[in-house]
Scaffold this active site. Structure first.
Site, PDB file in Angstrom:
ATOM      1  N   TYR A 189       8.747  41.477 -23.027  1.00  0.00           N
ATOM      2  CA  TYR A 189       9.422  41.182 -21.764  1.00  0.00           C
ATOM      3  C   TYR A 189      10.936  41.344 -21.861  1.00  0.00           C
ATOM      4  CZ  TYR A 189       5.118  39.202 -19.762  1.00  0.00           C
ATOM      5  OH  TYR A 189       3.851  39.022 -19.265  1.00  0.00           O
TER       6      TYR A 189
ATOM      7  N   LYS B  95      -0.823  38.577 -33.241  1.00  0.00           N
ATOM      8  CA  LYS B  95      -1.676  39.733 -33.487  1.00  0.00           C
ATOM      9  C   LYS B  95      -1.035  40.542 -34.620  1.00  0.00           C
ATOM     10  CE  LYS B  95      -5.223  42.272 -32.118  1.00  0.00           C
ATOM     11  NZ  LYS B  95      -6.621  41.894 -32.270  1.00  0.00           N
TER      12      LYS B  95
ATOM     13  N   ASP C 293      -6.464  37.403 -29.593  1.00  0.00           N
ATOM     14  CA  ASP C 293      -7.696  37.777 -28.883  1.00  0.00           C
ATOM     15  C   ASP C 293      -8.818  36.794 -29.207  1.00  0.00           C
ATOM     16  OD1 ASP C 293      -7.531  38.761 -31.457  1.00  0.00           O
ATOM     17  OD2 ASP C 293      -8.510  40.669 -31.032  1.00  0.00           O
TER      18      ASP C 293
ATOM     19  N   ASP D 134       2.172  33.926 -22.014  1.00  0.00           N
ATOM     20  CA  ASP D 134       2.022  34.059 -20.578  1.00  0.00           C
ATOM     21  C   ASP D 134       0.541  34.157 -20.205  1.00  0.00           C
ATOM     22  OD1 ASP D 134       2.706  34.408 -17.953  1.00  0.00           O
ATOM     23  OD2 ASP D 134       3.388  36.480 -18.156  1.00  0.00           O
TER      24      ASP D 134
ATOM     25  N   ASP E  83      -2.148  31.027 -18.783  1.00  0.00           N
ATOM     26  CA  ASP E  83      -2.845  31.187 -17.501  1.00  0.00           C
ATOM     27  C   ASP E  83      -4.352  31.042 -17.681  1.00  0.00           C
ATOM     28  OD1 ASP E  83      -0.535  31.645 -16.001  1.00  0.00           O
ATOM     29  OD2 ASP E  83      -1.482  33.263 -14.871  1.00  0.00           O
TER      30      ASP E  83
END
Ligand code: ATP
Ligand code: MG
Length: 326
Positions: free
Chosen positions: A120, A167, A199, A223, A227
Site C-alpha cells: 500500500y 508469507k 493463507d 487489511d 475483514d
C-alpha cells in the site's frame, strides 16, 4: 490535565454515531476539550476540499481524534488523517458478543496491522500496454516499530506473546525481512511469538479462532484478514479501530457511512462507542475504557438494540442505555 479531542463526524451515519461516542466520553469526570471539524463529501461539495486544511491541522495537533466516516471522498479523507497522526499501526479487535448473532461466537482476537508500507505504499507503475508492476516496500524500521508496539501491547495485557502472520516462504525478501525484524524485537523483549502463513491463517481462523489472541501482520494481509474476522463476529456495527502514532492517535468505527440508513437515527452506535473506549485506554484511562466495554456488552445482551441487531431502538435510545449502564 486537559485532553484535546478532535471530533470529525464526516458523512452519513458518522453524523449520528460520533456524537453518541462523544456523549459517552462526556459522562466521565475527565477534562476533555472537544473540538469539532468537517471532512467528507458534504464539506467537499461546499468548499471543494474533502479534508480542509484546518481539519488536518487539528488532527495533527490534538491528543486524539474521533472520526466517523466519509463517503465517496473516503480515500481523500482518511489516508491524510492517518498521516496527520503518523499512524504506524492499525489496531483492530474482532470480538463476538453474547446476544449478537455470529458465525463464530467464540472469536476474540486483535489484529495489529502495519499501517505505512507493504503493497500500500503507492509504488505502482504502468510499464507498457501489457504490463503493470507494484513495488512492495518493507523496512526494518517500520517492522520493528510495529513489533515494539506489539510487545508493549501484550505485556500491558498480561499476555505471553503474539502470532505473526506472513508469507515469507514465497516473499522471502520482503516478508522474510518483516518476520525476522519482528522476531528480533520480540526476542529482545522476552515476548513469545509463533508464526503462521497468512493463507493458512485464513483457514485456521474460520475453523477455530480461539487459537489466536494478538495477530501481527503486514499491511495488505492485515487489511484482508481483519475483514475476514469481522465476518466471523457478525455485524459491521460492532467493530472499532484505532490508528496509533508516536504522539497521537485516531479512532474510528470500521463501518462506513451506511447511506441506506443514514439520516434516520437508527444506526448502531456500538462501533463508535467501542472506538471511544479504545481512546480512553490510549490516554491511560484503562478502568474507564473497560467500563465502557462492559456497558456496551450488557446492552448488546439485554437490549435496547438497533435494527441491525434485530431490535427496534434508535441510536439515541441505545446510547442512553449504554450511558445508564456505565
Ligand atoms: P461506505 O462506502 O461509506 O463504506 P457502504 O454502503 O459500504 O458505505 P457501510 O457503512 O460499509 O456501507 O455498511 C455496509 C452495510 O452495513 C450497510 O447496509 C449498512 O447499513 C450496515 N451498517 C454499517 N454500519 C452500521 C451501523 N453502525 N449500524 C447499522 N447498520 C450498519
Ligand atoms: Mg463500506
Amino acid at each position: 490535565m486537559t485532553h484535546q479531542i478532535a471530533v470529525i463526524p464526516g458523512d452519513g451515519i458518522g453524523q449520528e454515531v460520533t456524537p453518541a461516542a462523544v456523549s459517552v466520553l462526556e459522562s466521565f469526570d475527565i477534562d476533555f476539550e472537544f473540538v469539532e471539524a468537517d471532512a467528507g463529501d458534504a464539506v467537499e461539495a461546499e468548499t471543494g476540499a474533502a479534508l480542509p486544511e484546518e481539519t488536518y491541522e487539528l488532527a495533527a495537533t490534538a491528543d486524539a481524534t474521533l472520526f466517523g466516516a466519509a463517503g465517496e471522498s473516503a480515500a481523500d479523507v482518511i489516508l491524510p488523517l492517518r498521516e496527520a497522526v503518523d499512524s504506524f499501526v492499525n489496531v483492530r479487535p474482532a470480538r463476538a458478543y453474547p446476544g449478537v448473532d455470529a458465525l463464530r461466537p467464540e472469536t476474540d482476537l486483535v489484529f495489529l496491522r502495519e499501517n505505512t508500507e507493504g503493497v500500500y505504499s503507492g509504488h505502482e507503475s504502468r510499464l507498457s500496454d501489457d504490463l503493470s508492476t507494484l513495488t512492495r516496500v518493507v523496512t526494518d524500521s517500520a517492522s520493528k516499530r510495529l513489533a515494539t508496539f506489539a510487545c508493549d501491547y501484550v505485556s500491558d495485557r498480561g499476555l505471553e506473546g503474539f502470532t505473526v502472520a506472513h508469507k515469507a516462504n514465497v516473499m522471502r525478501e520482503t516478508d522474510g525481512r518483516f518476520r525476522d525484524a519482528v522476531a528480533e524485537v520480540a526476542d529482545e523483549h522476552g515476548v513469545e511469538t509463533d508464526e503462521v502463513l497468512m493463507d493458512a491463517f485464513a483457514t485456521h481462523i474460520c475453523l477455530d479462532p480461539t487459537q489466536f489472541d494478538v495477530v501481527v501482520c503486514p499491511n495488505l494481509a492485515g487489511d484482508v484478514l481483519s475483514d475476514l474476522a469481522a465476518g466471523l463476529v457478525g455485524g459491521l456495527g460492532l467493530l472499532p479501530s484505532a490508528n496509533i502514532g508516536p504522539d497521537r492517535a485516531l479512532f474510528e468505527p470500521v463501518h462506513g457511512t451506511a447511506p441506506d440508513i443514514a439520516g434516520e437515527g437508527i444506526a448502531n452506535p456500538a462501533a463508535a462507542i467501542l472506538s471511544a473506549a479504545m481512546l480512553l485506554e490510549y490516554l491511560g484511562y484503562d478502568e474507564e475504557g473497560k467500563t465502557v466495554r462492559s456497558a456496551v456488552e450488557s446492552v448488546l445482551e439485554t437490549g435496547p438494540r438497533t435494527g441491525d441487531l434485530g431490535g427496534e431502538a434508535s441510536t439515541d435510545e441505545m446510547t442512553t442505555a449504554i450511558i445508564d449502564a456505565l
